[in-house]
Design a protein around this motif. Structure first.
Motif, short mmCIF file in Angstrom:
data_model
loop_
_atom_site.label_atom_id
_atom_site.label_comp_id
_atom_site.label_asym_id
_atom_site.label_seq_id
_atom_site.Cartn_x
_atom_site.Cartn_y
_atom_site.Cartn_z
N ASP A 21 0.83 -1.21 0.00
CA ASP A 21 0.00 0.00 0.00
C ASP A 21 0.86 1.26 0.00
O ASP A 21 0.55 2.23 -0.71
N TYR A 22 1.92 1.26 0.78
CA TYR A 22 2.80 2.44 0.83
C TYR A 22 3.41 2.70 -0.55
O TYR A 22 3.43 3.84 -1.03
N ILE A 23 3.89 1.63 -1.18
CA ILE A 23 4.54 1.77 -2.49
C ILE A 23 3.56 2.26 -3.55
O ILE A 23 3.85 3.20 -4.30
N THR A 24 2.38 1.65 -3.61
CA THR A 24 1.43 2.02 -4.66
C THR A 24 0.82 3.40 -4.42
O THR A 24 0.56 4.14 -5.38
N GLU A 25 0.60 3.76 -3.16
CA GLU A 25 0.06 5.09 -2.87
C GLU A 25 1.05 6.20 -3.22
O GLU A 25 0.65 7.33 -3.47
N ALA A 26 2.33 5.85 -3.26
CA ALA A 26 3.35 6.82 -3.68
C ALA A 26 3.49 6.88 -5.20
O ALA A 26 4.28 7.67 -5.73
N GLY A 27 2.72 6.04 -5.92
CA GLY A 27 2.72 6.08 -7.38
C GLY A 27 3.69 5.11 -8.03
O GLY A 27 3.96 5.21 -9.23
N PHE A 28 4.21 4.15 -7.25
CA PHE A 28 5.16 3.18 -7.77
C PHE A 28 4.57 1.77 -7.65
O PHE A 28 3.44 1.60 -7.20
N VAL A 29 5.36 0.77 -8.06
CA VAL A 29 4.92 -0.62 -7.96
C VAL A 29 6.04 -1.48 -7.38
O VAL A 29 7.22 -1.22 -7.63
N PRO A 30 5.69 -2.52 -6.61
CA PRO A 30 6.72 -3.41 -6.08
C PRO A 30 7.22 -4.40 -7.12
O PRO A 30 6.45 -4.86 -7.97
N LEU A 31 8.50 -4.71 -7.05
CA LEU A 31 9.07 -5.78 -7.88
C LEU A 31 8.47 -7.11 -7.43
O LEU A 31 8.35 -7.39 -6.24
N ILE A 46 8.83 -12.89 2.75
CA ILE A 46 8.00 -11.70 2.99
C ILE A 46 7.98 -10.85 1.72
O ILE A 46 8.82 -9.96 1.52
N PRO A 47 7.03 -11.11 0.80
CA PRO A 47 6.94 -10.30 -0.42
C PRO A 47 6.51 -8.86 -0.12
O PRO A 47 6.02 -8.56 0.97
N ASN A 48 6.67 -8.02 -1.12
CA ASN A 48 6.22 -6.62 -1.02
C ASN A 48 4.88 -6.42 -1.74
O ASN A 48 4.47 -5.29 -1.98
N TYR A 49 4.21 -7.52 -2.07
CA TYR A 49 2.90 -7.47 -2.71
C TYR A 49 2.08 -8.63 -2.17
O TYR A 49 2.61 -9.72 -1.87
N LEU A 50 0.80 -8.41 -2.02
CA LEU A 50 -0.06 -9.38 -1.36
C LEU A 50 -0.61 -10.40 -2.35
O LEU A 50 -1.13 -10.03 -3.40
N GLU A 51 -0.52 -11.67 -1.98
CA GLU A 51 -1.21 -12.75 -2.68
C GLU A 51 -2.08 -13.45 -1.65
O GLU A 51 -1.60 -13.85 -0.59
N GLY A 52 -3.36 -13.59 -1.95
CA GLY A 52 -4.28 -14.14 -0.96
C GLY A 52 -4.84 -13.03 -0.09
O GLY A 52 -4.90 -11.86 -0.50
N LYS A 53 -5.22 -13.38 1.12
CA LYS A 53 -5.84 -12.42 2.03
C LYS A 53 -4.89 -12.09 3.19
O LYS A 53 -4.12 -12.95 3.63
N PRO A 54 -4.95 -10.84 3.69
CA PRO A 54 -4.01 -10.46 4.75
C PRO A 54 -4.24 -11.16 6.08
O PRO A 54 -3.36 -11.15 6.94
N ASN A 55 -5.43 -11.76 6.26
CA ASN A 55 -5.71 -12.43 7.53
C ASN A 55 -5.37 -13.93 7.48
O ASN A 55 -5.89 -14.72 8.26
N GLN A 56 -4.47 -14.29 6.57
CA GLN A 56 -4.04 -15.68 6.43
C GLN A 56 -2.56 -15.80 6.80
O GLN A 56 -1.81 -14.84 6.74
N GLY A 57 -2.17 -17.03 7.16
CA GLY A 57 -0.75 -17.31 7.34
C GLY A 57 -0.22 -17.05 8.72
O GLY A 57 -0.95 -16.66 9.64
N PRO A 58 1.10 -17.24 8.90
CA PRO A 58 1.71 -17.16 10.23
C PRO A 58 1.72 -15.75 10.80
O PRO A 58 1.71 -14.76 10.07
N LYS A 59 1.76 -15.70 12.13
CA LYS A 59 1.78 -14.43 12.85
C LYS A 59 3.19 -14.09 13.32
O LYS A 59 4.02 -14.96 13.56
N ILE A 60 3.41 -12.80 13.47
CA ILE A 60 4.67 -12.29 14.00
C ILE A 60 4.68 -12.48 15.51
O ILE A 60 3.69 -12.19 16.19
N LYS A 61 5.81 -12.96 16.03
CA LYS A 61 5.94 -13.22 17.47
C LYS A 61 7.23 -12.63 18.00
O LYS A 61 8.21 -12.46 17.26
#
Length: 251
Positions: free
Chosen positions: A153-163, A181-196
């Motif tokens: 979101d930060y990258i695209t809101e600044a007018g750019f795109v992630p590699l 840890i990609p810089n673009y989302l695949e799937g839904k943000p409420n999926q996968g492992p949590k930060i601990k």
């Protein structure tokens, strides 16, 4: 997916390796000037790392020939140091890894060579800004995919795109570990492992201008966008300690 939880003594060792990375990046940033070759920059970086008691972990990693990834202008990541001369107005990505006492450090910057254009300043600012914004909002319980969305979101809101196809990663006694840890989302943000608490990983926003589709150059290392425009890359290694992300790779 098994993401390691590091003990305080392990985090201290990762911080020691990371500090040398940060110091080396700062040293090179103050030293690089028009007329230097990428190979000269690489040699200076390697000598500085070794003088501080660490080993340049990129040298020989997967067959890479340099100690510093020197990614010039259109090259976003994994630029191979050679006899190319840097010029006034160039932008140069420096990505450095160290190994110290069995633990790894890893970080990157994109720097100006002399005076650069406002467009290049904005590009670099986006990559750096995305990194520090993401680090600031990390907290235990957040999913890694939420963090990915924050970066995108930060990258695209600044007018750019992630590699695409390349990502941040876990780090510890191996230079690259779980999770990716990609810089673009695949799937839904409420999926996968949590930060601990105790997790250690690298975030590295790789920013392109129009297309995020990667192209691998003939050297089989250097990655550009297929729009062939200039790119930027920043990276820090962070540890989650007492509920917040602590940067391990600042000088």
């Amino acid at each position: 997916m098994a993401i390691a939880i590091r003990k305080p003594d392990e985090i201290a060792k990762l911080a020691a390796a990371g500090e040398i990375v940060g110091k080396t990046l700062k040293y090179l940033q103050n030293l690089v000037k028009p007329g230097m070759t990428l190979s000269e920059i690489d040699a200076l970086g390697e000598a500085y790392i070794r003088d501080h008691g660490a080993v340049p972990s990129f040298k020989g990693l997967y067959g890479f020939t340099g100690s510093v990834c020197t990614s010039l202008n259109e090259v976003c990541i994994h630029g191979v140091p050679d006899e190319t001369v840097v010029k006034e107005g160039d932008i140069l990505g420096l990505d450095i890894g160290t190994k110290l006492d069995g633990y790894f450090g890893d970080a990157a910057i994109t720097m100006a060579v002399g005076k650069i254009s406002p467009e290049d300043e904005a590009l670099i600012s986006c990559s750096k800004g995305a990194l520090y914004h993401a680090i600031e909002v990390i907290k235990p319980g957040m999913r890694f995919k939420e963090l990915t969305k924050i970066l995108e979101d930060y990258i695209t809101e600044a007018g750019f795109v992630p590699l695409r196809d390349y990502c941040g990663h876990g780090i510890g006694t191996k230079p690259h570990d779980e999770p990716n840890i990609p810089n673009y989302l695949e799937g839904k943000p409420n999926q996968g492992p949590k930060i601990k608490n105790g997790m250690v990983f690298c975030l590295e926003p790789m920013v392109c201008q129009k297309s995020g589709h990667p192209v691998l150059l003939e050297d089989q290392w250097s990655v550009i966008s297929d729009d062939q425009l200039r790119t930027a890359h920043y990276e820090h290694q962070v540890a989650i300690v007492d509920g917040k992300a602590v940067i391990l790779t600042e000088a």
